[in-house]
Design a protein around this motif. Sequence first.
Motif: not given
Length: 373
Positions: A121-128, A147-151, A174-177
Amino acid sequence: MPEASRDLRRPESLLQRCHIDLPLLLGLLLITLYGLVVLYSASGQDLHYLQRQSVFFLLAYGVMFAVAQVRLHLLEYWAPWLFMAGVVLLVLVLFMGVGAKGAQRWLSLGGFRFQPSEILKLAVPLALASYLSRRILPPAFRHVVWAMLLIGIPTVLIMRQPDLGTSLLIATSGLLVLFFSGLRWGYIFTALGLMIASAWPFWVFVLRDYQKQRILTMLNPEADKLGAGWNIIQSKTAIGSGGVYGKGWLNGTQSQLNFLPESHTDFIIAVLAEEFGLVGVLLLMGLYFWIIGRGLLIASRAQSSFGRLLAGSITFTFFIYVFVNIGMVSGLLPVVGVPLPLVSHGGTSIVTLMMGFGMLMAISTEQRKVSVG
């Protein structure tokens, strides 16, 4: 000496040295106290739940203060490693996870049981945010694909557990980032078209029978009043019976007489609405919007692309958690097991939320340091 010069030399306050954003902290403390009051009633006046929740909050606030001390460049540096660690844990869940209620979502290490999806929940927006902030914005097509692959990787792994609700929330964060990075409208409309076109295949080939049943129950809960529709019917009954001012604390019939399942977790706002009425719900909404507004202000004042993307994603993801839970309890959305932030009983989810707010405080502190000198 000019006033501006005196301001520049003014020493930092204790809160600034401790990296604490006072308006955000006050909003969180008020919701914490309000949530404990509601939880005591929703749990059937069981002090065990109240004590556990209090311990969770003490731990979560400690984690929040610790995270607030971390400089943004360190968060940006460690973001990819945290993401990779989270993905590895999700893979381990598929092979050696602990199952409960037909789902395999937990890992047990040294007697400690936790849900790795909470980390994402935090790692995805952080990474993006880390990935996109190092590129020219708005992002080029190849960066959008990466980015879509990371999500997509953690989303698919979490759906396999299965946990559709959490997977969609993590994908949204992730999509919000990606959206805040200045994504071109052509990409957005193309994505919406693909989502609409894939709705039928998603229903047929991806959703499981119980997930389809949740959607059908949302559309017509009265079709199975004593089965799948029971939770929603009792929840709406509790909300409606509270009226404007409610029945009074500890006087709710739906929760106190155990008509309302999961009253201390996913459906806790139905208890609040029954006992405190519309006024109580509006008070909680006011506190939520205070926090959301403060988060957006922090995002707008951030000095770096990483800070803006991360703060915006954390804030809007928090809003989505609130929106989904209230929509779920009121029958506007399918039941997906999303707790009401900072009010529902829970451990890992509270700690994860407070980690996010710690990052917001770190961003707020960083912007003050830059603006001051």
